[in-house]
Design a protein around this motif. Structure first.
Motif, PDB file in Angstrom:
ATOM      1  N   ASP A   1     -13.773 -21.960  -3.132  1.00  0.00           N
ATOM      2  CA  ASP A   1     -12.925 -23.337  -2.909  1.00  0.00           C
ATOM      3  C   ASP A   1     -11.879 -24.099  -4.063  1.00  0.00           C
ATOM      4  N   PHE A   2     -12.689 -23.327  -5.174  1.00  0.00           N
ATOM      5  CA  PHE A   2     -11.962 -24.727  -5.971  1.00  0.00           C
ATOM      6  C   PHE A   2     -11.026 -24.110  -6.217  1.00  0.00           C
ATOM      7  N   ASN A   3     -10.697 -22.581  -6.263  1.00  0.00           N
ATOM      8  CA  ASN A   3      -8.890 -21.830  -5.724  1.00  0.00           C
ATOM      9  C   ASN A   3      -8.323 -22.430  -4.567  1.00  0.00           C
ATOM     10  N   SER A   4      -8.320 -22.159  -3.669  1.00  0.00           N
ATOM     11  CA  SER A   4      -8.303 -22.465  -2.512  1.00  0.00           C
ATOM     12  C   SER A   4      -6.859 -23.940  -2.429  1.00  0.00           C
ATOM     13  N   ALA A   5      -6.097 -23.386  -1.502  1.00  0.00           N
ATOM     14  CA  ALA A   5      -4.690 -24.154  -1.381  1.00  0.00           C
ATOM     15  C   ALA A   5      -5.381 -24.882  -0.416  1.00  0.00           C
ATOM     16  N   TRP A   6      -6.102 -25.157   0.788  1.00  0.00           N
ATOM     17  CA  TRP A   6      -5.962 -26.878   0.910  1.00  0.00           C
ATOM     18  C   TRP A   6      -7.536 -27.420   0.073  1.00  0.00           C
ATOM     19  N   LEU A   7      -7.938 -27.408  -0.483  1.00  0.00           N
ATOM     20  CA  LEU A   7      -8.515 -28.465  -1.791  1.00  0.00           C
ATOM     21  C   LEU A   7      -7.575 -29.158  -2.709  1.00  0.00           C
ATOM     22  N   HIS A   8      -6.352 -27.833  -3.621  1.00  0.00           N
ATOM     23  CA  HIS A   8      -5.295 -28.427  -3.878  1.00  0.00           C
ATOM     24  C   HIS A   8      -4.287 -29.758  -3.194  1.00  0.00           C
TER      25      HIS A   8
END
Length: 302
Positions: free
Chosen positions: A65-72
């Protein structure tokens, strides 16, 4: 306090039990998860609504998840506020937490660890909320939220308003522009209950007022405030500090004719032989003024 929990589908199973354990706190709970079946515009709209709702955001994430669009997107929406956004990873995923999370709180543990963290946050948030409300209540009375207004409030003896200033974050040890603590102002104005309240909430016990060089117990002695003197003695107040002219608390009590106050100080261990700038001590003043009750106390206790 409002908490939004955002997570991916892989952590979705954690939400029901997390919500259950957080019910023990006074926290409004809102959740969003990444549903891969939804179109991205609809997905991000739901995420934005969730983030807009919150005071704090908990991101329940795994290594992917750390590279996911939603997290950013979530990070961008929070403008990187490290005090409002927290990451929760399972212990076995702790090694995957990237360096860019430095500065954020990262909880690597169980739901109980999450609960313990937000229990502490709730206390801080409650204090912050009380402070804002107190400042608002002061302003509603057309009173400036300032150190000067706090000092004037204490001098006037307004107990309720003083309480609002303390809730608004003003220190009970605050000094005015002349270097006089508000505690000394309360004592000099004869407001014993306000002085006692300031002591109870942590006002500096032995702070020296820069105008006269007196401590709170010295000002109380000069005014003959016996009950307050006894309170400060019990709290461990310094008894023998000398003012600019060399007078101590017991010297001030004797010189102002406050026999009961002087005796209380003598019983508390005050030194009656410290000389002032005139070479006089409490003992000598008591002899000069023929204050028999004080002399008897000296002879009995020393």
């Amino acid at each position: 306090m409002k908490l939004s929990v955002v997570c991916s589908e892989s952590r979705l199973r954690e939400l029901p039990s997390l919500r259950e354990i957080l019910d023990g706190l006074f926290i409004e709970f809102h959740a969003w998860y990444h549903n891969s079946e939804l179109p991205e515009p609809e997905l991000l709209q739901g995420l934005e609504e969730c983030l807009e709702y919150s005071t704090y955001v908990l991101c329940a994430v795994d290594s992917d998840d750390f590279n996911s669009a939603w997290l950013h997107y979530s990070l961008g929406y929070q403008r990187g506020r490290t005090d409002r956004m927290t990451f929760w990873v399972l212990p076995e995923e702790a090694h995957s937490v990237p360096d860019w999370t430095n500065g954020f709180i990262v909880i690597s543990g169980s739901r109980r660890d999450v609960y313990d963290y937000y229990a502490e946050v709730e206390v801080s948030w409650s204090e912050e909320t009380r402070e804002k409300m107190a400042r608002h209540n002061i302003s509603d009375q057309n009173i400036e939220v300032s150190p000067r207004a706090f000092t004037e409030t204490v001098q006037k003896g307004d107990r309720f308003l003083m309480g609002l200033f303390l809730e608004a974050g003003f220190s009970p040890s605050l000094r005015d522009s002349s270097g006089v603590p508000v505690l000394n102002h309360a004592i000099r104005s004869g407001h014993i209950s306000l002085a006692s309240s300031l002591l109870e909430v942590g006002a500096e016990l032995d702070g020296v007022a820069e105008d006269r060089g007196t401590t709170p117990i010295m000002d109380a002695a000069a005014a003959g405030l016996v009950d307050l003197i006894r309170i400060m003695i019990d709290m461990g107040a310094e008894m023998d500090h000398a003012s600019r002219d060399g007078q101590t608390a017991v010297t001030l009590a004797v010189g102002n004719g406050h026999d009961e106050a002087a005796i209380a100080l003598i019983k508390g261990g005050a030194d009656v032989d410290i000389k002032d700038m005139l070479g006089m001590s409490a003992r000598k003043y008591a002899t000069l003024y023929n204050q028999e009750s004080i002399l008897k106390a000296i002879d009995t206790l020393q």
